[in-house]
Design a protein around this motif. Structure first.
Motif, short mmCIF file in Angstrom:
data_model
loop_
_atom_site.label_atom_id
_atom_site.label_comp_id
_atom_site.label_asym_id
_atom_site.label_seq_id
_atom_site.Cartn_x
_atom_site.Cartn_y
_atom_site.Cartn_z
N GLY A 63 30.91 5.02 12.49
CA GLY A 63 29.58 4.44 12.32
C GLY A 63 29.41 3.16 13.11
N TYR A 64 28.22 2.60 13.01
CA TYR A 64 27.92 1.37 13.73
C TYR A 64 28.40 0.15 12.93
CZ TYR A 64 24.82 3.85 16.98
OH TYR A 64 24.31 4.68 17.95
N PRO A 65 28.81 -0.91 13.61
CA PRO A 65 29.19 -2.15 12.89
C PRO A 65 27.97 -2.80 12.24
CG PRO A 65 29.17 -2.52 15.26
CD PRO A 65 28.96 -1.05 15.07
N GLU A 66 28.25 -3.69 11.32
CA GLU A 66 27.18 -4.35 10.58
C GLU A 66 26.51 -5.46 11.37
OE1 GLU A 66 25.99 -3.54 7.68
OE2 GLU A 66 27.41 -1.93 7.24
N GLY A 67 27.20 -6.01 12.37
CA GLY A 67 26.62 -7.12 13.12
C GLY A 67 27.39 -7.36 14.40
N ARG B 215 19.55 -4.72 11.80
CA ARG B 215 20.92 -4.62 11.28
C ARG B 215 21.68 -5.92 11.52
NH1 ARG B 215 23.84 -0.26 9.58
NH2 ARG B 215 26.11 -0.26 9.84
N VAL B 216 21.48 -6.52 12.69
CA VAL B 216 22.22 -7.73 13.04
C VAL B 216 21.50 -8.99 12.54
CG1 VAL B 216 23.10 -9.08 14.99
CG2 VAL B 216 23.23 -6.59 15.05
N GLY B 217 20.17 -8.91 12.45
CA GLY B 217 19.40 -10.07 12.07
C GLY B 217 19.02 -10.95 13.24
N ASP B 218 18.86 -10.31 14.42
CA ASP B 218 18.53 -11.05 15.64
C ASP B 218 17.71 -10.13 16.53
OD1 ASP B 218 18.40 -12.43 18.02
OD2 ASP B 218 20.54 -12.88 18.14
N LEU B 219 16.50 -10.55 16.90
CA LEU B 219 15.61 -9.71 17.67
C LEU B 219 16.20 -9.30 19.03
CD1 LEU B 219 12.08 -11.27 17.05
CD2 LEU B 219 12.90 -9.02 16.32
#
Length: 388
Positions: A74-78, A248-252
């Motif tokens: 899966g993809y990482p959280e950040g 997901r990362v919290g950064d546009l």
């Protein structure tokens, strides 16, 4: 070139124009010859290297590892950082369609590496069929076969046999434009959306599809809603994935930062490409950098010739925008021939010339092209030590 609706008295059904099963199987046979020939070259060149690897191992290197990690973990959280706190590239840079298909194969008990190669090879068959149908729809059956042969034996076509996303993207983008050219809008929209969720260059395909939709709605009595819906679906793909990464990362700007940190990829309006060409052509050392420089220049010239021939506008728009993305971004110079493979615009002059030439001349010319292109790709995954 604009044509009336498929299946009318003026225009035969595409399936019939493409030679029905015989025509499609011929296209698949052309693909099979290129793949088998290149695998033999990989085996032959690999036996002379100091680092022994099986053919399978060579087809599962570099980006293949990233796709497999996305598929299985899966993809990482950040963001990902090294021990010194420096931002690193991670799996979020890779679009989801290919990893999802690998995961589906693994879910039914197939070894993940085998699933990755199997998906890529099946997609290559789909690409051959879609390329044949696209070439036929635009220029006729001979052009369809020529497009398959020229594209599938191009210098970077080795990725069609590797666990890379190019085969899927090529199948989807060619299928999108086939559907749009024949005005099958529901298929164009679905394929366009899948294209945009396969690679960031899908944004260029979405623009091309939008142009096709605008042409369609301007035609007297043309449908309005279906073309616009298809264009909207395709146009949503890249923003959806980039937006999901941002959430997901919290950064546009998360996806762009990850790409730059991991692969040095950023849009610099062609400065790095220009500097690479200038330095390589003046003082470059090594034939691979020189060959990449020549490929980039020849592709530009071919695109210019193609545009002068006034190809179907949606395909031209897609090709120009895709080339701007390739030439305008910084990154590994030796990956650019691979990124140019699905552009298609650069291949049109050769395709048209082959379709108009006498069969013997066309075949000999394409065989000569294929011998170099297939050997070149085999060399890059065996002797050349850097990523493709």
């Amino acid at each position: 070139m604009d044509e009336p609706e498929a299946g009318t008295a003026q225009t035969p059904r595409l399936w019939d124009a493409a030679g029905a099963w015989r025509g499609v199987l011929t296209a698949i046979g052309i693909l099979a010859l290129t793949r088998a020939g290149q695998l033999l070259m990989i085996w032959w060149l690999g036996g002379a290297t100091q680092e022994p690897r099986t053919i399978r191992e060579r087809l599962l290197i570099w980006d293949a590892g990233w796709f497999l990690r996305v598929a299985m973990d899966g993809y990482p959280e950040g963001y990902t950082y090294d021990a010194n706190g420096t931002l690193q590239g991670n799996e979020l840079a890779f679009f989801p369609v290919y990893p999802i298909l690998i995961r589906a194969g693994a879910a039914i008990g197939i070894d993940p590496g085998t699933a990755a190669l199997g998906v890529a090879w099946i997609a290559s068959v789909g690409a051959a069929i879609a390329l044949h149908l696209l070439g036929t729809s635009l220029y006729g059956k001979k052009a369809g076969w020529a497009l398959v042969a020229i594209c599938c034996s191009a210098p970077a076509s080795v990725v069609l046999s590797m666990a890379y996303s190019e085969s899927i993207f090529l199948a989807l983008v060619a299928g999108t434009f086939v559907a749009a050219h024949r005005k099958v809008w529901w298929a164009a929209g679905l394929l366009g959306l899948a294209t945009a969720l396969s690679r960031p260059t899908g944004a260029a395909a979405a623009l091309g599809l939008a142009v096709a939709a605008l042409i369609a709605i301007r035609e007297p009595g043309g449908r309005k809603l279906a073309p616009l819906a298809a264009a909207a679906a395709a146009g949503a793909g890249v923003p959806l994935y980039l937006g999901w990464v941002a959430w997901r990362v919290g950064d546009l700007s998360a996806w762009f930062k990850i790409q730059t940190a991991g692969w040095g990829t950023s849009f610099d309006y062609g400065v790095s490409t220009f500097n690479f060409l200038k330095t390589t052509l003046r003082t470059g050392d090594g034939w691979v950098p020189m060959s990449v420089a020549l490929i980039l220049l020849v592709a530009l010239a071919a695109a210019g010739v193609a545009l002068a021939q006034k190809p179907w506008l949606p395909l031209a728009v897609y090709g120009v925008v895709a080339m701007i993305l390739v030439y305008g971004q910084a990154g590994f110079y030796h990956s650019k021939p691979r990124l140019l493979l699905p552009v298609l615009l650069t291949l049109l002059p050769a395709v048209v010339a082959a379709a108009r030439a006498r069969p013997r001349v066309a075949v000999l010319s394409i065989v000569a092209w294929a011998l170099f292109g297939l050997w070149y790709g085999a060399y890059l995954v065996t002797v050349w030590p850097y990523t493709l």
